[in-house]
Design a protein around this motif. Structure first.
Motif, PDB file in Angstrom:
ATOM      1  N   ALA A 112       0.817  -1.218   0.000  1.00 37.08           N
ATOM      2  CA  ALA A 112       0.000   0.000   0.000  1.00 37.08           C
ATOM      3  C   ALA A 112       0.851   1.269   0.000  1.00 37.08           C
ATOM      4  N   GLY A 113       2.157   1.129   0.244  1.00 40.57           N
ATOM      5  CA  GLY A 113       3.037   2.287   0.206  1.00 40.57           C
ATOM      6  C   GLY A 113       3.530   2.702   1.580  1.00 40.57           C
ATOM      7  N   VAL A 114       4.762   3.204   1.608  1.00 45.05           N
ATOM      8  CA  VAL A 114       5.391   3.617   2.862  1.00 45.05           C
ATOM      9  C   VAL A 114       4.665   4.790   3.525  1.00 45.05           C
ATOM     10  N   PRO A 115       4.217   5.818   2.781  1.00 49.48           N
ATOM     11  CA  PRO A 115       3.521   6.921   3.454  1.00 49.48           C
ATOM     12  C   PRO A 115       2.311   6.460   4.251  1.00 49.48           C
ATOM     13  N   ALA A 116       1.514   5.548   3.681  1.00 50.87           N
ATOM     14  CA  ALA A 116       0.353   5.032   4.409  1.00 50.87           C
ATOM     15  C   ALA A 116       0.795   4.240   5.635  1.00 50.87           C
ATOM     16  N   ALA A 117       1.827   3.401   5.475  1.00 50.76           N
ATOM     17  CA  ALA A 117       2.321   2.620   6.611  1.00 50.76           C
ATOM     18  C   ALA A 117       2.905   3.523   7.689  1.00 50.76           C
ATOM     19  N   ASN A 118       3.535   4.623   7.276  1.00 46.90           N
ATOM     20  CA  ASN A 118       4.074   5.584   8.232  1.00 46.90           C
ATOM     21  C   ASN A 118       2.978   6.089   9.152  1.00 46.90           C
ATOM     22  N   THR A 119       1.864   6.521   8.552  1.00 47.78           N
ATOM     23  CA  THR A 119       0.721   6.980   9.350  1.00 47.78           C
ATOM     24  C   THR A 119       0.157   5.834  10.164  1.00 47.78           C
ATOM     25  N   GLY A 120       0.085   4.638   9.557  1.00 49.51           N
ATOM     26  CA  GLY A 120      -0.433   3.474  10.261  1.00 49.51           C
ATOM     27  C   GLY A 120       0.376   3.144  11.496  1.00 49.51           C
ATOM     28  N   PHE A 121       1.716   3.181  11.392  1.00 48.42           N
ATOM     29  CA  PHE A 121       2.560   2.927  12.553  1.00 48.42           C
ATOM     30  C   PHE A 121       2.366   4.000  13.618  1.00 48.42           C
ATOM     31  N   SER A 122       2.275   5.259  13.207  1.00 47.64           N
ATOM     32  CA  SER A 122       2.118   6.356  14.175  1.00 47.64           C
ATOM     33  C   SER A 122       0.822   6.203  14.972  1.00 47.64           C
ATOM     34  N   LEU A 123      -0.272   5.918  14.277  1.00 53.74           N
ATOM     35  CA  LEU A 123      -1.546   5.730  14.971  1.00 53.74           C
ATOM     36  C   LEU A 123      -1.520   4.477  15.842  1.00 53.74           C
ATOM     37  N   ALA A 124      -0.867   3.427  15.335  1.00 51.86           N
ATOM     38  CA  ALA A 124      -0.771   2.200  16.125  1.00 51.86           C
ATOM     39  C   ALA A 124       0.015   2.432  17.412  1.00 51.86           C
ATOM     40  N   LEU A 125       1.112   3.187  17.316  1.00 54.63           N
ATOM     41  CA  LEU A 125       1.900   3.481  18.517  1.00 54.63           C
ATOM     42  C   LEU A 125       1.090   4.285  19.527  1.00 54.63           C
ATOM     43  N   LYS A 126       0.305   5.239  19.034  1.00 49.51           N
ATOM     44  CA  LYS A 126      -0.531   6.036  19.932  1.00 49.51           C
ATOM     45  C   LYS A 126      -1.493   5.144  20.703  1.00 49.51           C
ATOM     46  N   ILE A 127      -2.152   4.230  19.996  1.00 47.71           N
ATOM     47  CA  ILE A 127      -3.116   3.349  20.644  1.00 47.71           C
ATOM     48  C   ILE A 127      -2.410   2.324  21.529  1.00 47.71           C
ATOM     49  N   LEU A 128      -1.258   1.812  21.084  1.00 51.97           N
ATOM     50  CA  LEU A 128      -0.512   0.859  21.919  1.00 51.97           C
ATOM     51  C   LEU A 128      -0.116   1.480  23.254  1.00 51.97           C
ATOM     52  N   ARG A 129       0.288   2.747  23.224  1.00 52.06           N
ATOM     53  CA  ARG A 129       0.643   3.414  24.482  1.00 52.06           C
ATOM     54  C   ARG A 129      -0.566   3.548  25.404  1.00 52.06           C
ATOM     55  N   GLU A 130      -1.745   3.721  24.810  1.00 51.41           N
ATOM     56  CA  GLU A 130      -2.956   3.851  25.614  1.00 51.41           C
ATOM     57  C   GLU A 130      -3.371   2.525  26.245  1.00 51.41           C
ATOM     58  N   VAL A 131      -3.163   1.424  25.516  1.00 47.28           N
ATOM     59  CA  VAL A 131      -3.674   0.127  25.993  1.00 47.28           C
ATOM     60  C   VAL A 131      -2.559  -0.800  26.474  1.00 47.28           C
ATOM     61  N   SER A 132      -1.314  -0.311  26.501  1.00 48.66           N
ATOM     62  CA  SER A 132      -0.178  -1.200  26.796  1.00 48.66           C
ATOM     63  C   SER A 132      -0.316  -1.896  28.141  1.00 48.66           C
ATOM     64  N   THR A 133      -0.756  -1.169  29.155  1.00 51.00           N
ATOM     65  CA  THR A 133      -0.909  -1.789  30.470  1.00 51.00           C
ATOM     66  C   THR A 133      -1.986  -2.861  30.440  1.00 51.00           C
ATOM     67  N   GLU A 134      -3.061  -2.582  29.745  1.00 51.21           N
ATOM     68  CA  GLU A 134      -4.187  -3.510  29.687  1.00 51.21           C
ATOM     69  C   GLU A 134      -3.820  -4.810  28.991  1.00 51.21           C
ATOM     70  N   ILE A 135      -2.979  -4.727  27.958  1.00 53.55           N
ATOM     71  CA  ILE A 135      -2.621  -5.945  27.212  1.00 53.55           C
ATOM     72  C   ILE A 135      -1.251  -6.487  27.599  1.00 53.55           C
ATOM     73  N   GLY A 136      -0.572  -5.843  28.532  1.00 55.25           N
ATOM     74  CA  GLY A 136       0.712  -6.339  29.004  1.00 55.25           C
ATOM     75  C   GLY A 136       1.831  -6.217  28.000  1.00 55.25           C
ATOM     76  N   TYR A 137       1.851  -5.122  27.269  1.00 52.05           N
ATOM     77  CA  TYR A 137       2.880  -4.924  26.238  1.00 52.05           C
ATOM     78  C   TYR A 137       3.748  -3.734  26.624  1.00 52.05           C
ATOM     79  N   VAL A 138       5.055  -3.919  26.559  1.00 50.74           N
ATOM     80  CA  VAL A 138       6.007  -2.867  26.925  1.00 50.74           C
ATOM     81  C   VAL A 138       6.702  -2.369  25.663  1.00 50.74           C
ATOM     82  N   ILE A 139       6.631  -1.080  25.421  1.00 50.33           N
ATOM     83  CA  ILE A 139       7.336  -0.466  24.291  1.00 50.33           C
ATOM     84  C   ILE A 139       8.677   0.043  24.801  1.00 50.33           C
TER      85      ILE A 139
END
Length: 418
Positions: A112-139
């Protein structure tokens, strides 16, 4: 004629929608419906959530992946965030782990292209930081220079001589590895022979593959080779990587190295898998090895390549998988001829039969029912000579049984590890 007041397509769709997105989000969506968008709410519940998500042809987890990849490709970021959060917080049987989400984004970057994935990773990181404690994931911080492709492992060469080329796959589950496993290849092959099995075992184990001396990217020292030399090479590798005791899985020459390693350096091993191998050849078989050496010395490896493939793979496999056979043939003919001859000599003179009783490790012996080079009878000698060893015979398998029957081979190994 009675009339059922329930709209079953809508009800089924809403149930699927709740399963995937959660009750809270669906309740909020329905409660916020109004005279302008209520029909749209019904439309997506009936057609998206019932007609598509209600189809049994794909499981929910696979459909999550499709939706994430599609919304990322189209740049539908509101929908992407909704499904991404739901995928991370979903039911255990259909949620995506952060590592699985990363794989979706990595593949989307290519298709799908790097620009789209760039935004996808950024949004994913934002949500991962919000739910990291709940799902037991450490960044954690990690440099791009420190990562390696999980399908091939981190590459290196030993400081000890001869320098051996190796790869290390760390356990993908992020936990302390259940075992450290070393995979040792056959004559005329290299560490890529083990790619499929290595990736299976690396789900929860640390997996090390390496090229024997004179093979692949490893050095080929001068002088005669013995099986003891090859075992000492392996011992140096394990000590340099500070592995602790390992599970050794060796096929053909790799299985011979494993036997000698268990005898010479027993503290380095915790268990042993010997596949398509032998503890000793008959005088007639040694004569065949001598003829192979003479042919390679006079005419080069190309002269024996087809005969080797006929030994490595049975006729049906060669007919069904010509590209695989061609790949292994190319590896054989590009192996250093002199080093190949010296490894042939080491293999021909393997001699551990009278010492097998000294091996006290848990041991699995694997044989191929169609293996002409190291037939089942040779495997039986190994299993009988090592106390407590078990013998597993693979049907429809010749010498490179891990290639011909990868699933059955992996199953035998994983059962043994358990």
């Amino acid at each position: 004629m009675s009339y059922d007041p329930l709209n079953h397509d809508l009800e089924r769709g809403l149930q699927n929608r709740r399963t995937i997105l959660g009750d809270a989000w669906v309740d909020r969506s329905i409660n916020n419906a109004n005279s302008f968008n209520a029909e749209f709410q019904q439309l997506i519940s009936r057609f998206a959530w019932n007609d598509i998500w209600g189809r049994p042809g794909l499981d929910y987890k696979t459909r999550r992946v499709i939706v994430l990849a599609t919304t990322l490709a189209l740049g539908c970021w509101e929908e992407y965030e909704l499904h991404l959060r739901a995928a991370l917080l979903g039911a255990p049987d259909n949620r995506l782990s952060p590592d699985e989400l990363k794989e979706v984004l990595m593949q989307s970057a290519i298709y799908a292209g790097v620009p789209a994935a760039n935004t996808g990773f950024s949004l994913a990181l934002k949500i991962l930081r919000e739910v990291s404690t709940e799902i037991g994931y450490v960044i954690e911080p990690l440099s791009p220079f420190e990562v390696s492709h999980p399908g091939s492992g981190k590459q290196g060469r030993t400081n000890s001589k001869p320098a051996l080329h190796y790869s290390v796959r760390e356990a993908r589950n992020g936990k302390v590895p259940r075992h450290t496993i070393v995979l040792s290849h056959a004559l005329g092959c290299d560490l890529t022979m083990w790619d499929q099995l290595a990736n299976v075992l690396a789900s929860d184990c640390r997996v090390i593959c390496y090229d024997h001396r004179g093979h692949g990217s490893s050095d080929a020292p001068l002088g005669q080779f013995s099986m003891a030399d090859l075992a000492d090479d392996a011992a140096s590798l394990l000590r340099e990587l500070d592995t602790g005791p390992v599970v050794w899985i060796g096929l053909s020459m790799g299985g011979m190295v494993g036997q000698e390693l268990a005898l010479r350096h027993p503290s380095l091993l915790r268990a042993l898998v010997i596949a398509n191998s032998t503890s000793q050849y008959t005088a007639a078989a040694r004569d065949v090895w001598a003829q192979r050496i003479a042919t390679v010395r006079a005419q080069g490896i190309e002269a024996i390549a087809d005969a080797v493939m006929a030994r490595y793979f049975h006729e049906d496999f060669r007919a069904a998988h010509p590209a695989t056979v061609a790949r292994f043939r190319q590896r054989v003919v590009t192996t250093d001829g002199d080093a190949y001859i010296r490894c042939c000599d080491a293999v021909a003179n393997v001699d551990t039969t009278d010492r097998l009783s000294q091996i006290t490790l848990p041991c699995l012996v694997i044989a191929g029912v169609s293996d002409q080079g190291t037939p089942v009878a040779m495997a039986q000698i190994l299993a009988d000579g090592i106390a407590g060893a078990s013998l597993h015979i693979l049907d429809n398998a010749s010498h490179l049984s891990a290639i011909e029957q990868p699933d059955a081979f992996a199953q035998a190994v994983t059962q043994f590890l358990r």
